[in-house]
Every structure is written in C-alpha cells, then in structure tokens.
Write an enzyme that holds these catalytic residues in place. Structure first.
Site, PDB file in Angstrom:
ATOM      1  N   ASP A  81       0.820  -1.220   0.000  1.00 18.30           N
ATOM      2  CA  ASP A  81       0.000   0.000   0.000  1.00 18.30           C
ATOM      3  C   ASP A  81       0.851   1.265   0.000  1.00 18.30           C
ATOM      4  O   ASP A  81       2.035   1.243   0.356  1.00 18.30           O
ATOM      5  CB  ASP A  81      -0.956   0.016   1.197  1.00 18.30           C
ATOM      6  CG  ASP A  81      -0.225   0.021   2.537  1.00 18.30           C
ATOM      7  OD1 ASP A  81       0.774  -0.712   2.677  1.00 18.30           O
ATOM      8  OD2 ASP A  81      -0.635   0.782   3.435  1.00 18.30           O
ATOM      9  N   GLU A 142       0.160  -1.271   5.614  1.00 18.12           N
ATOM     10  CA  GLU A 142       1.257  -0.872   6.515  1.00 18.12           C
ATOM     11  C   GLU A 142       1.035   0.571   6.944  1.00 18.12           C
ATOM     12  O   GLU A 142       1.203   0.935   8.096  1.00 18.12           O
ATOM     13  CB  GLU A 142       2.611  -1.030   5.805  1.00 18.12           C
ATOM     14  CG  GLU A 142       3.810  -0.950   6.729  1.00 18.12           C
ATOM     15  CD  GLU A 142       4.384   0.446   6.916  1.00 18.12           C
ATOM     16  OE1 GLU A 142       5.245   0.621   7.785  1.00 18.12           O
ATOM     17  OE2 GLU A 142       3.953   1.388   6.218  1.00 18.12           O
TER      18      GLU A 142
END
Ligand SMILES: [Zn+2]
Length: 387
Positions: A81, A142
């Site tokens: 991400d 994350e």
C-alpha cells in the site's frame, strides 16, 4: 559485475508505481505480484487480512522451495500500500532520478522494496544460483497502522528471520525502533448558551487547552517523542462546547519511558479537568476526561549479534559497501514481525522524502540495494540451519 538487471528492475518499479494501491485497495497490485511470484516458481496464497481490516485483498505470502534445504529459510517483506495522495501517479524519470509531477507521492514507499524482492528472486532463478527456502510477504495496510502485518499468521511462515525493505535512509539497516502508544482523550465540559448564560457552562476547549499547555510534547529525550496531532470539538460560536476529542501518540525505545510519558499526558488532562467545576441549581458539575490508550506496536530491538545483522554486514563487505545499523523513530512492519517472534531488520531501498509529493528515488540507490539483497540471499544459502 552484477547480475541484477537494472533495466528490468526500473521497468517493474515504474509499472508497480502506476498501479494504484492506497491502503485497503491493494487488490490490483496484489494480483500483479501473485502472477510474478507464481511465474518465479512460488506457492502463493493470500490470507484473510483483507476481510479483517475492511480491505479488498489480504497479505500475499509466497513460498519459494529453494534448492538448498540445509540453509535456514529467509523472509523478505515489503508493503503493497501507499499513502495519499497516491492515485493516478505519474512517475517522471530525469536521468537516474525518479519523481512525480508533484500532484502525488511516488509510492517508492514501498514499491521499491517490492520491486527489489522480485528482481532478486528472478536473478536467483534465471541463473540457477543455490538458494535457501524464501518466504516473501507483501503486506497490505502498513500505512494504516501496520494492520496488515498485525493480521498475519506467522505460523504459516517457515522463516524465523529476514528483512523488511522499507526504509528511506540509504546505507542503513534499522535494527531498533520505538514502541508506540496511540491515545484518544475525550474531554467533557458542560453545554450552555455562550451569550445568555455562559456561567452555566464549562468550556471543554478551554479545559483541553489547559491540559495540553501543561504537557511535555515533541522530543522528550533521545529515545522518546510525543504528539497531540488531532483536535476536534465544538458545535457553534454561540455554544459553550461540551466535548473535545484529542488524538495523540507517544513513542519510545524504552518501555518504561513510554509508560511514563503516556501517563503524564493523561494526568495533565485529568488535572486540568479537576480545575473546572461548577455549582448549578444545587448540583455539582465538573469537567472530566475519558482516555483510551492502545499499544500501537512494540519496540524492535535486533542485536548486533543476530545472524541477519551479520549476514547484512557480510554482504556489504563483499560489495565493498558501507552499511551501518541504526535506530529509527518510526515504526514499520518489522516491529510487528519481531513482536510475533521473528528476528527482522529493515533495510533501505533508495526511497526519499517519503509521504510527501516531493518523494523521489535515485535509481543508483535502488540498484545498490537490490545488489545487497541479492548478495544477502546468496550468502544465506551458504548458512547451515542451527540445530
Ligand atoms: Zn513504507
């Protein structure tokens, strides 16, 4: 001479950067990487973390069997991400410098780590280089508080040690990172008309301000930081506000200092609340505080003597590079993986000025980092599993 194919690495990085993958929306990039991992000979599965965090895909876990079963399995991990603004990224290459058009982040955080892992494993395979079993973990979310890694079932990994590739400090291996607490304080006052009867109110904004004014924030000491980052409250200019929500955090490399700082912040608000009381129609009112304090992540503290640290130093020496271990003030998936019992350090990838629209990356750094990872994987195959 290196076997890393710089052109292929660059092209993959740019391709990945162009696939939007904000937190909870990593599906497209995960499918691209699933294809890549399977093509390279891995068993790939996607866990249920996506359902748990409300995202459209889970963590991707790829098991490479490896040709050297006597060597310890190695973990290589990066996150899929990216932060906002991160949709419709237009990477621009100027010589060796990759940046954006200034509207978005680059997403080199952490697509650079992802691309390095892919290229390394491709080179290992294409050149039939002896390789230990490798577990690749590409996490989701994350940037949303390490919540993809938190959902990961570590018992499905064979590796007990390895690397996260997610750092912006070129030439450094992060082995220490702080523990962090996340805090939410709800400060309650008493609502009243601000013009007609303000004496019948307790201004929650004033109570909160008083408390914050007493707080030690920012850099507390070399190991500890603290912040109040969000303030929300109030209804209208003519209403004495009855509620303010504060959100903050504290981090420290020392558990004891983290506890102390967290307690200090709570006490400052509670003591401020105690100073605001009011007698109304025979009834006593006072401001009050509700605190919600959560451990965000535990500290990472990988010793210099850990085999993974030694491996990184040995690889650097072989390449005549200088890689130093360092403590960071940030948290990353490595914190969570260490908490789950693995021994994982965080190696730089070349990304710079991350989490800003000025994010950039020097391909020379990227290439060096890929050479490092390749050398590490190669050296790991010469290790023996300890009995
Ligand atoms: Zn990152």
């Amino acid at each position: 001479m290196t076997l890393i194919n710089h052109e292929r690495l660059k092209n993959l990085l740019i391709e990945l950067i162009k696939i939007d993958s904000l937190s909870r929306k990593e599906y497209d990039v995960a499918m691209r990487l699933k294809r890549e991992m399977e093509e390279l000979g891995a068993d790939v599965y996607i866990d249920d973390a996506g359902e748990k965090v409300g995202g459209n895909v889970g963590n991707l876990i790829a098991h490479f069997p490896g040709s050297v079963s006597s060597a310890p399995p190695l973990l290589l991990s990066a996150h899929m991400d990216t932060v906002v603004p991160g949709e419709g990224i237009t990477p621009i290459l100027d010589g060796d410098i990759l940046r954006t058009d200034g509207r978005t982040v680059l997403g080199g955080d952490d697509k650079s780590g992802v691309a390095i892992i892919c290229e390394t494993l491709r080179v290992m395979r294409d050149n039939h280089i002896p390789c230990s079993p490798v577990d690749v973990v590409f996490t989701i979310c994350e940037e949303a508080g390490l919540i993809g890694a938190k959902c990961l079932d570590a018992s499905r990994l064979r590796a007990r040690t390895g690397l996260v590739l997610d750092s912006d400090s070129v030439g450094f291996l992060f082995t220490k990172a702080p523990a962090a607490n996340r805090m939410e304080f709800r400060v309650y006052g008493l609502e009243a008309h601000a013009g007609v009867c303000p004496e019948r109110g307790i201004n929650a904004i004033k109570v909160a301000s008083d408390g914050i004014a007493q707080m030690n924030l920012g850099r507390i000491d070399s190991e500890t930081t603290a912040n109040i980052g969000v303030v929300e409250g109030g209804m209208a200019v003519n209403i004495v506000p009855n509620r303010v929500i504060l959100r903050g955090e504290a981090r420290s490399h020392s558990q004891e200092k983290l506890d102390r700082q967290t307690e200090h912040m709570r006490r400052c608000l509670e003591e401020a609340a105690e100073r605001y009381t009011l007698e109304l129609d025979g009834k006593r009112h006072s401001a009050r505080v509700e605190a919600k304090i959560e451990r965000d992540y535990d500290r990472m503290d990988v010793p210099e003597s850990a085999p993974i640290v030694k491996l990184v130093h040995a690889a650097a020496k072989n390449l005549q590079l200088d890689v130093k271990t360092l403590a960071t003030g940030g948290g990353c998936d490595a914190n969570v993986l260490n908490q789950k019992g693995l021994v994982v350090a965080n190696l730089s990838t070349g990304m710079r000025e991350i989490h800003t629209v000025n994010e950039w990356l020097d391909l020379k750094d990227l290439n060096l980092s890929a050479q490092m990872v390749f050398e590490i994987v190669k050296l790991n195959a010469m290790q023996k599993i300890e009995a």
